[in-house]
Motif scaffolding. Structure first.
Motif, mmCIF file in Angstrom:
data_model
loop_
_atom_site.group_PDB
_atom_site.id
_atom_site.type_symbol
_atom_site.label_atom_id
_atom_site.label_comp_id
_atom_site.label_asym_id
_atom_site.label_seq_id
_atom_site.Cartn_x
_atom_site.Cartn_y
_atom_site.Cartn_z
ATOM 1 N N UNK A 1 37.227 36.917 25.129
ATOM 2 C CA UNK A 1 36.011 37.658 24.789
ATOM 3 C C UNK A 1 34.804 36.966 25.411
ATOM 4 N N UNK A 2 33.759 37.739 25.755
ATOM 5 C CA UNK A 2 33.756 39.196 25.750
ATOM 6 C C UNK A 2 34.565 39.752 26.917
ATOM 7 N N UNK A 3 34.788 41.067 26.946
ATOM 8 C CA UNK A 3 35.490 41.669 28.082
ATOM 9 C C UNK A 3 34.632 41.617 29.331
ATOM 10 N N UNK A 4 33.338 41.801 29.161
ATOM 11 C CA UNK A 4 32.403 41.769 30.286
ATOM 12 C C UNK A 4 31.119 41.099 29.838
ATOM 13 N N UNK A 5 30.469 40.406 30.771
ATOM 14 C CA UNK A 5 29.250 39.668 30.459
ATOM 15 C C UNK A 5 28.332 39.708 31.669
ATOM 16 N N UNK A 6 27.104 40.129 31.438
ATOM 17 C CA UNK A 6 26.085 40.120 32.493
ATOM 18 C C UNK A 6 25.034 39.085 32.151
ATOM 19 N N UNK A 7 24.740 38.205 33.107
ATOM 20 C CA UNK A 7 23.735 37.171 32.911
ATOM 21 C C UNK A 7 22.753 37.186 34.072
ATOM 22 N N UNK B 1 48.850 35.523 30.113
ATOM 23 C CA UNK B 1 47.435 35.687 30.431
ATOM 24 C C UNK B 1 46.718 36.542 29.400
ATOM 25 N N UNK B 2 45.418 36.265 29.244
ATOM 26 C CA UNK B 2 44.529 37.196 28.574
ATOM 27 C C UNK B 2 44.121 38.281 29.560
ATOM 28 N N UNK B 3 43.308 39.213 29.070
ATOM 29 C CA UNK B 3 42.921 40.342 29.927
ATOM 30 C C UNK B 3 41.749 39.991 30.838
ATOM 31 N N UNK B 4 41.142 38.834 30.602
ATOM 32 C CA UNK B 4 40.057 38.384 31.472
ATOM 33 C C UNK B 4 38.676 38.725 30.950
ATOM 34 N N UNK B 5 37.682 37.973 31.406
ATOM 35 C CA UNK B 5 36.263 38.273 31.175
ATOM 36 C C UNK B 5 35.632 38.512 32.531
ATOM 37 N N UNK B 6 35.043 39.697 32.693
ATOM 38 C CA UNK B 6 34.387 40.046 33.954
ATOM 39 C C UNK B 6 32.944 39.583 33.880
ATOM 40 N N UNK B 7 32.609 38.569 34.671
ATOM 41 C CA UNK B 7 31.277 37.954 34.643
ATOM 42 C C UNK B 7 30.460 38.412 35.839
#
Lengths: 112, 112
Positions: A7-13, A102-108
């Motif tokens: 978590x999270x699935x996606x993150x924008x910084x 594996x986890x499903x990943x976090x898209x950064x």
């Protein structure tokens, strides 16, 4: 059953904005936890291996930590080139073979 | 030092056909693992080969089979292709069964 949840699935910084990615796991006897970076359409690139609670590893702007139930990937002052999917995996054994779960990943995404 | 290589890069097949994917392991590595990665998901373990023998298998049907050769390169064969077999197929090599795994760039398989 061995399981990894990210978590999270996606993150924008914004560029320079530090944050952390989470990886929680259930595995019968952790032997190793791995972090990989994956760019679109490419194979995962190895980053870190952690073996025991309390262990930390660093590489450039990335630091990985491990507790008994989860791992964190801390990213400090990220740059746009750090944009990728970050995968967490635990080492599990099936009839003598080591497999990575594996986890499903976090898209950064890091915006300039 | 040459990393893990895979061929072909992309492949398009029709349902019911058979396909062979190839992997050359990194120099000095005797273990090869294969993974299937659907879009937006983490890789799923198919099987592992160690010194030319299958050393463990995930939850994939028998129509997924493989080989490892004396030079430790490997093949993944899939018979009777189904639409759900469309994915990125990843090969990973390691210097032993229980070491970090290093991934190739993958083969993108599309089944129509």
């Amino acid at each position: 059953e061995d399981q990894v949840t990210q978590s999270p699935e996606a993150l924008r910084l914004q560029e320079g904005e530090s944050s952390s990615l989470n990886c929680s796991y259930t595995v019968s006897g952790l032997r190793g936890l791995f972090w990989y970076r994956q760019d679109p359409g490419k194979g995962p690139e190895f980053l870190f291996t952690l073996y025991s609670a309390g262990e930390e590893k660093e590489k450039e702007r990335l630091k990985a930590t491990l507790t008994k139930k989860e791992s964190f990937l801390h990213i400090t002052a990220p740059k746009p080139e750090d944009s990728a999917t970050y995968l967490c995996a635990v080492q599990a054994f099936i009839r003598g073979a080591q497999k990575l779960v594996f986890g499903q990943g976090t898209r950064l995404t890091i915006n300039p | 030092e040459t990393g893990v290589t895979q061929s072909p890069t992309h492949l398009i097949k029709t349902r019911g056909q058979q396909v062979t994917l190839r992997c050359s392991s990194q120099s000095g590595h005797n273990t090869v693992s294969w993974y299937q990665q659907a879009l937006g998901q983490g890789p799923q373990f198919i099987f592992q080969y160690y010194r030319e023998e299958e050393n463990g298998r995930g939850n994939f049907p028998p129509r997924f089979s493989g080989l490892q050769f004396p030079n430790y390169s490997s093949e993944l064969n899939v018979n009777a292709l189904e639409l759900d077999d469309s994915a990125l197929y990843l090969c990973a090599s390691s210097p032993g069964r229980y070491n970090e795994q290093f991934f190739g760039p993958g083969t993108r398989l599309t089944v129509l």
